[in-house]
Design an enzyme around this catalytic site. Structure first.
Site, short mmCIF file in Angstrom:
data_model
loop_
_atom_site.label_atom_id
_atom_site.label_comp_id
_atom_site.label_asym_id
_atom_site.label_seq_id
_atom_site.Cartn_x
_atom_site.Cartn_y
_atom_site.Cartn_z
N HIS A 61 -17.68 78.28 -15.03
CA HIS A 61 -18.56 79.03 -14.12
C HIS A 61 -18.88 80.43 -14.63
CE1 HIS A 61 -14.66 80.49 -12.34
NE2 HIS A 61 -15.35 81.60 -12.25
N ILE A 89 -14.21 54.45 -10.26
CA ILE A 89 -14.30 53.13 -9.60
C ILE A 89 -15.41 53.08 -8.55
CG2 ILE A 89 -11.89 52.54 -10.05
CD1 ILE A 89 -11.25 53.27 -7.15
N GLY A 90 -16.09 54.19 -8.27
CA GLY A 90 -17.25 54.15 -7.38
C GLY A 90 -16.91 54.15 -5.91
N VAL A 91 -16.14 55.15 -5.48
CA VAL A 91 -15.83 55.28 -4.06
C VAL A 91 -16.00 56.72 -3.63
CG1 VAL A 91 -14.20 53.36 -4.05
CG2 VAL A 91 -13.36 55.69 -4.43
N GLY A 140 -13.72 89.28 -11.86
CA GLY A 140 -13.96 89.45 -13.27
C GLY A 140 -12.89 88.92 -14.18
N ASN A 141 -11.78 88.40 -13.66
CA ASN A 141 -10.73 87.85 -14.51
C ASN A 141 -10.85 86.34 -14.71
OD1 ASN A 141 -9.13 90.50 -13.86
ND2 ASN A 141 -8.02 89.46 -15.49
N SER A 142 -11.89 85.72 -14.20
CA SER A 142 -12.07 84.28 -14.40
C SER A 142 -12.07 83.95 -15.89
CB SER A 142 -13.40 83.82 -13.82
OG SER A 142 -13.32 83.65 -12.45
N ASP A 151 -13.74 72.97 -14.75
CA ASP A 151 -14.16 74.37 -14.82
C ASP A 151 -13.70 75.01 -16.13
OD1 ASP A 151 -15.48 76.65 -14.03
OD2 ASP A 151 -13.81 77.43 -12.85
#
Length: 526
Positions: free
Chosen positions: A138, A303-305, A245-247, A174
């Site tokens: 991000h 698996i599509g749930v 700012g520390n991300s 992320d």
């Protein structure tokens, strides 16, 4: 795989697109450290945290404890990251155009696209002497719809600036990997985050509020913490001094190893520090970074749930199941792997290949770890009876592909054109909603697929639990306790059955455009 939880806390991922990206600082603490003598920067090709370079020593009696020597060795490898972005927005149409007031407010204005500049700030750290840099996705991603990232700049502690290339990103975790063209750079290595224990000291270095090279310290507050914002969250929690700012900055242990990447904060609502922050564990991050460095895309099982969440108090009361054991399946993608394996909406998956599904070990994480083509053995509870299903795992689609399947909610609807329809209250059901049969015309109006069947909410009592859970006019109820409903009488019958079983809650399967989510609703007394 997505997860829906209507009871979110004030948990904020640190994503400030056009001002300053937010992150963790680890709150004030002291410790006793001493390093072997030498310059803060090693020779090219030697890691700053090479084994044996950092040692613990006992201070002389009465001496203050300090992180200074440790920081002097590690700080050269921690960098500031900034982006320049272009935001393209469509101007609003002038509401006075064509009227006498149009001249005053500008005839014809507000119809063309408008461009403006944006920026973001964050942190990162160098992991090789030839310039590979790790940060949060991000920090370097476009911050809003219509935005694009024009350039990424990496600034070293000595103020040297480099234009960075984006090697790869993984939005689900992320994480992002950058590359700058330089040699002989100071760098640090990942450590083993599995060795971290609650109560261990940790140190962070980063870029809070754009102030480069800021150091903070704290302890590990908890391990395997989930935030509810991501399907694969399993953070190290710390008593962080929360600052913007520390991300993307590193979390070090006392051996100078990177055991976490600062990523999210629990905010106070006013941006202040409340001492709860989260870092991506190194053992989770390193394989992803290694994959990105090879130029490959991170692959996860699928698996599509759609998940309804863990068995909390609401689900336990509605379904009569023990708490914190398993997760509810809210929706099964037609013709997807789960559907082919026999999984249904309303099933509760308790184990995957023998591993228990718990709040600390989610179904999403367990499925994601299974390679495509392999079989997942699912232990399932259906109608209070256990059974076992086998599902062949596929490769998870990209975020963009999944996002294309999701729409936004509709605020209102109209009844059939040319017809008169009287809303039928679900008399005595205690839900606090009034429903109509879902006709094709109403389905088009509220934005649901014509194949959806159920009842549409015509009115909601705001004092009811349904009102408190943000159900609204235009939502479609397709099932109650995962049993399909087509009429108001069906709804009343399902609620009556729950009352007969001594339960004071039911699970409503609510369709809002393309999103189907289970909503536990407490019944009114009566």
């Amino acid at each position: 795989m997505t997860s829906t939880d209507p009871s979110q806390e004030d948990l904020s991922p640190v994503r400030y697109a056009f001002a300053i990206t937010s992150a963790l600082l680890l709150g004030g603490a002291t410790a006793t450290l001493a390093l072997q003598p030498g310059a803060a920067q090693n020779s090219p090709g030697v890691a700053q945290n090479e084994p044996g370079a950092i040692q613990v020593a006992t201070p002389r009696p009465g001496a203050p404890m300090s992180f200074a020597d440790m920081v002097a060795r590690l700080q050269p490898a921690v960098v500031n990251i900034s982006t320049k972005q272009t935001i393209v927005q469509q101007q609003q149409i002038n509401p006075f155009q064509g009227t006498p007031l149009g001249e005053l407010f500008g005839q014809g204005q507000g119809q063309g696209p408008q461009r403006r500049e944006g920026a973001s700030l964050g942190s990162g750290f160098i992991i090789s002497n030839d310039g590979y840099v790790v940060t949060n996705n991000h920090v370097v991603a476009p911050g809003a719809r219509g935005a694009s990232v024009d350039s990424i700049t990496v600034t070293l502690p000595d103020r040297k600036e480099y234009t960075a290339r984006l090697i790869g990103r993984d939005p689900d975790s992320d994480l992002a990997l950058l590359k700058i063209d330089a040699r002989g750079l100071p760098f640090v290595r990942f450590g083993d985050s599995k060795q971290a224990r609650v109560g261990d000291w940790v140190v962070a270095i980063g870029n809070p509020f754009g102030l480069g090279g800021t150091v903070t310290a704290g302890i590990v507050s908890a391990l395997n913490r989930t935030s509810g914002l991501g399907a694969y969250d399993q953070f190290i929690q710390t008593d962080a001094a929360i600052n913007q700012g520390n991300s993307g900055g590193p979390m070090f242990n006392l051996q100078g190893e990177v055991i976490g990447i600062n990523s999210q904060i629990l905010g106070s609502g006013a941006g202040g520090n409340i001492g709860i922050g989260f870092a991506i564990p190194a053992n989770q991050a390193k394989p992803i970074i290694d994959t990105l460095m090879k130029g490959e895309r991170v692959s996860r099982g699928y698996i599509g749930v759609t998940l309804g969440g863990a068995i909390n108090d609401d689900y336990s009361a509605a379904l009569g199941l023990p708490k914190n054991q398993g997760e509810v399946i809210a929706r099964v993608e037609p013709s997807g792997p789960a559907a082919r394996g026999g999984l249904r909406a309303g099933d509760v998956v308790t184990r995957v290949n023998g591993q228990a599904v718990t709040p600390d070990q989610s179904l999403s994480r367990l499925i994601a770890a299974i390679p495509s083509g392999q079989t997942a053995r699912l232990d399932v509870i259906r109608d209070n009876r256990p059974q076992t299903l086998s599902v062949t795992v596929a490769t998870r689609p990209t975020q963009e592909q999944l996002a294309a399947l999701v729409g936004q909610g509709a605020d209102d609807f109209n009844a059939d054109e040319g017809a008169t329809v009287t809303p039928t209250p679900a008399n005595g059901n205690g839900l606090g909603v009034t429903v109509l049969p879902l006709t094709p015309q109403i389905a088009r109006s509220v934005g649901v697929d014509s194949t959806i069947q159920g009842v549409v909410i015509a009115a909601v009592d705001p004092s009811s639990d349904a009102g408190q859970k943000q159900l609204k006019r235009g939502d479609v109820i397709t099932a109650v306790n995962f049993a399909p409903v087509r009429t108001a009488a069906d709804v009343s019958a399902r609620v009556a059955a729950a009352r007969t079983q001594g339960r004071d809650r039911v699970i409503l399967s609510v369709q809002r455009q393309r999103v189907n989510a289970p909503v536990p609703v407490k019944l009114a007394k009566g």
